[in-house]
Design an enzyme around this catalytic site. Structure first.
Site, PDB file in Angstrom:
ATOM      1  CG  ASP A 343      -2.088  -0.806   0.972  1.00  0.00           C
ATOM      2  OD1 ASP A 343      -2.678  -0.708  -0.222  1.00  0.00           O
ATOM      3  OD2 ASP A 343      -2.798  -1.159   2.114  1.00  0.00           O
ATOM      4  CG  ASP A 380      -7.430  21.103   8.617  1.00  0.00           C
ATOM      5  OD1 ASP A 380      -7.663  20.148   9.427  1.00  0.00           O
ATOM      6  OD2 ASP A 380      -7.160  20.936   7.634  1.00  0.00           O
ATOM      7  CD  GLU A 384      -3.683  15.421   5.476  1.00  0.00           C
ATOM      8  OE1 GLU A 384      -3.982  15.813   6.753  1.00  0.00           O
ATOM      9  OE2 GLU A 384      -3.824  14.420   5.072  1.00  0.00           O
ATOM     10  CB  ALA A 413     -17.673  12.744   2.381  1.00  0.00           C
ATOM     11  CB  THR A 415     -18.257  20.572   1.297  1.00  0.00           C
ATOM     12  OG1 THR A 415     -17.614  20.497   2.375  1.00  0.00           O
ATOM     13  CG2 THR A 415     -19.727  20.882   1.830  1.00  0.00           C
ATOM     14  CG  MET A 417     -14.502  23.131  -0.847  1.00  0.00           C
ATOM     15  SD  MET A 417     -15.003  24.657  -1.330  1.00  0.00           S
ATOM     16  CE  MET A 417     -16.724  24.669  -0.449  1.00  0.00           C
ATOM     17  CB  SER A 418     -11.856  22.681   5.612  1.00  0.00           C
ATOM     18  OG  SER A 418     -10.528  22.504   5.148  1.00  0.00           O
ATOM     19  CE  LYS A 430      -6.733  23.360   4.274  1.00  0.00           C
ATOM     20  NZ  LYS A 430      -7.610  23.545   5.348  1.00  0.00           N
ATOM     21  CG  ASP A 567      -7.321  -4.429   2.759  1.00  0.00           C
ATOM     22  OD1 ASP A 567      -7.315  -4.354   1.542  1.00  0.00           O
ATOM     23  OD2 ASP A 567      -6.856  -3.536   3.621  1.00  0.00           O
TER      24      ASP A 567
END
EC number: 7.2.2.6
Length: 727
Positions: A343, A380, A384, A413, A415, A417-418, A430, A567
């Site tokens: 992975d 956030d 990231e 999920a 939109t 965006m945050s 963004k 899996d």
């Protein structure tokens, strides 16, 4: 401090980052006096013929030892030992041969007992985690959610009375009463009793981190667990059986080698039985003790004595790295693997994307883009988002603060965006380029121009082709004057040292394939940077299964890792399926190995251990067979040169007498097992190389060494034996 269930290895500081985990420092030697002392009782118990008959080679030695002992006991009543091969046999010769034959069997038992002893010590440590606890079993659970679970009726039962499918509630400070899956809630769990890792882990419902193990403790919050194991069949029970060796069965390769060794032994039995009629024809019959000693020296006793210990030690080396192999077959298969499926996220890359650059649109200041990006990321908490704030501070010196009345807009999920809504009506977003453009098209006073859209597409494609992820940033003022500011370049960081490790695997003849859900452009860039041979982009569970079957259809053995229920089919299909301990019960049931540390990069180390097992077995088999050739030339000339003087030219060691030659050979035959036990337990040092190169090295080191060692060893022992009266 982190420790494995064996409390043996100290991991390299780079093991979590994809560095070289092949070098592992151990706190104890492979063969210590303490281990030998602990193994002696078990070795003595294994002298029972019921335990010996499973090993044909050592069973022949056992029968020979018993026969020689009977003759030694009878000799004083029959007038002493009979001459052999026309020469006089010293008094006590037969008894001495019997002692060394029993020593040969005993040393073989010691090797196996030492290997098993490690597992028993580990099992004892695991048994301390098995305690009967009181569980709060839900009388009737109807899947209506957490509120319902809090209000349903429960009853207190002993954990041993829980049945498959029962639902229990576990709160802060309580032990989880049995193996299961979290069906509701989220909690931090202390799994140190099982994995040796002191850091708590998160277990939650509805994902790939839902499996919990009985005997571990909830540190915070509350979870509802559905029991997935029967009493006596828990994960800990299986671990105990595995590390004790109780569940270890002989592998196909091991069975095949046993058949070969048994066949060689039968051939030598026939040869030795034919010697006496030949000697009798010359009026110089050979005594039974001498024939037995000759037989034991010529059959492959060395590898016969160490074969079981090699297999047990191979599984033990995996346990030392916190990997449980459900069968010896899986360990061997790991040594023969030719395709590795890995992975991308968490294995090849660190798993958390980091901001690498700000790319402003034409006419936009980079500082303005960085400030807006930082504002949208202050609330956030993801890695990231944190990296965006840190990059803005590092590149532009921007340290933004959110006003008190600012409203954070979380990522969803829907939109994709945050961002943040400021008190003055300004909104910053963004997210995915398409989502940000759609937001501007709907809410902004003027649509985004075609030129700006084309520029955004070019920048986003360039970032994707470089292996990164583009995040568009836009700002909308109080008057709905929307502006697309630019793009944040998020980059998946490839773990240090992986390219070198993949080069090493390639030199072994192993093909590496990266599996990812990313688009082909991003996947190609990451694959190139990491140095894998191939990649599968936008992979679905069906795609993984199809790829494994395709590889196997071409005659290749496949290994892969996984942690989710999706899996499970691929893990079951793979020749080596390594399930993460953090994963679902379905994944752990489907795989034939479980990594207690849930470190996907460990798959590379598993392959190395499997290859080391196969190489160790091959090396010691080569050494054993080469030993037999050398001992043949050492014993036969000394025994029969009185009858056939022409054999004197083959007596290159100039052994002092036939009795000394036989005694020296049988002593060497026993002692060489002791000398090789540490190597069997530790394993032959493995270096990445082609199969032809490894074979050539083994033939030189262990083949030639196996021929030379008996000549040197038997001669030195002969010098000592010849000093004894009668020799």
């Amino acid at each position: 401090m982190s420790r494995s269930i064996a409390d043996v290895p100290t991991r390299s500081a780079r093991s979590r980052s994809g560095g070289d985990t092949g070098a592992i420092e151990t706190r104890r030697s492979a063969f210590s006096l303490g281990q030998v002392a602990a193994a002696v009782p078990g070795a003595l118990r294994k002298l029972n013929p019921a335990a010996q008959w499973r090993n044909p080679v050592m069973f022949i030695v056992w029968v020979g030892a018993a026969l020689t002992t009977a003759i030694a006991i009878a000799e004083p009543f029959l007038g002493g030992p009979e001459p052999s091969g026309g020469t006089t046999v010293p008094v006590g010769f037969t008894a001495g041969i019997a002692v060394w034959l029993w020593s040969t069997v005993f040393f073989a038992n010691v090797a196996e007992s030492v290997a098993e002893g490690r597992g028993k010590a580990q099992a004892q440590a695991l048994r301390t985690t098995r305690t009967t606890t009181i569980a709060r079993r839900v009388i009737s659970y109807d899947e209506r959610g957490d509120a319902a679970a809090r209000s349903v009726a429960t009853e207190d039962v002993a954990s041993a009375d829980l049945a498959l499918g029962d639902v229990v509630i576990v709160e802060t400070g309580e032990l989880i009463p049995g193996d299961g899956d979290v069906v509701n809630g989220i909690a931090t769990v202390d799994e140190s009793a099982i994995t040796g890792e002191s850091a708590p882990v998160v277990r939650e419902s509805g994902g790939d981190r839902s499996a919990v193990t009985g005997g571990t403790r909830v540190l915070s919050d509350r979870i509802v667990v559905r029991i997935t194991s029967k009493p006596g069949e828990t994960f800990v029970d299986r671990m105990i059986a595995l590390v004790e060796g109780a569940a270890r069965q002989r592998t196909p390769n091991e069975i095949a080698l046993n058949i070969l060794l048994a066949s060689l032994s039968i051939v030598f039995v026939v040869v030795v039985l034919a010697l006496n009629p030949i000697a009798s024809y010359s009026a110089s019959p050979v005594s039974i003790p001498v024939l037995v000693a000759l037989l034991v020296c010529l059959i492959p006793t060395t590898i016969g004595a160490l074969l079981s210990a090699i297999g047990i030690a191979g599984m033990d080396r995996l346990v030392q790295r916190n990997v449980l192999a459900m069968s010896g077959r899986a360990v061997e298969a790991a040594g023969d693997v030719t395709t590795l499926l890995l992975d991308k996220t968490g294995t090849i890359t660190y798993g958390n994307r980091h901001a690498a650059d700000f790319v402003p649109m034409a006419g936009v200041e980079r500082e303005a883009l960085a400030r807006a990006a930082s504002l949208s990321s202050l609330s956030d908490p993801t890695p990231e988002g944190t990296s965006v704030v840190e990059l803005a501070a590092a590149l532009q010196g921007i340290v933004a603060d959110l006003p008190r009345d600012a409203v954070a807009v979380p990522f969803t999920a829907q939109t994709r965006m945050s961002g943040v809504d400021l008190p003055d009506g300004t909104r910053v977003r963004k997210g995915a380029a398409g989502s940000v453009l759609a937001w501007l098209d709907v809410d902004a006073a003027a649509p985004v121009s075609a030129e700006t859209r084309a520029e955004l597409r070019r920048e986003a494609d360039a970032i994707a082709q470089a292996g990164g992820t583009p995040l568009a940033v836009a700002i909308m003022g109080p008057q709905s004057d929307g502006v697309l500011l630019g793009v944040i370049h998020l980059k998946d960081v490839v773990k240090d040292g992986l390219r070198e490790r993949f080069d090493e695997l390639r030199s072994m003849g192993i093909r590496t394939v990266m599996i990812t859900g990313d688009n082909p452009l991003t996947a190609a860039a990451i694959a190139k940077e990491a140095g894998v041979d191939d990649f599968l982009a936008e992979a679905t569970p069906e795609d993984k299964l199809a790829l494994i079957r395709k590889e196997q259809g071409g005659g290749r053995l496949v290994a892969m890792t996984g942690d989710g229920t999706n899996d499970a089919p691929a893990l079951a299909q793979a020749d080596v399926g390594v399930a993460m301990n953090t994963g679902t019960s379905a994944a752990k049931e489907a795989g034939n190995m479980v990594d207690l540390d849930s470190d996907p990069t460990k798959l590379i180390d598993i392959v190395r251990i499997g290859k080391q097992l196969l190489i160790t077995r091959g090396a010691l088999t080569t050494f054993s067979l080469a030993n037999d050739i050398a001992k043949y030339f050492a014993i036969i000339p000394a025994m029969f040169m009185g009858v056939f003087p022409g054999l004197a030219t083959l007596n290159v060691m100039q052994l002092s007498s036939p009795a000394s030659a036989v005694t020296s050979a049988i002593v060497f035959n026993a002692l060489v097992i002791v000398v090789l036990i540490p190597l069997a337990l530790r394993g032959v040092r493995y270096r990445a190389a082609s199969a032809a190169s490894i074979l050539s090295r083994n033939l030189v080191v262990y083949g030639l060494g196996g021929v030379v060692a008996p000549f040197v060893g038997i001669k030195l022992i002969d010098l000592v034996v010849s000093l004894l009266p009668g020799f």
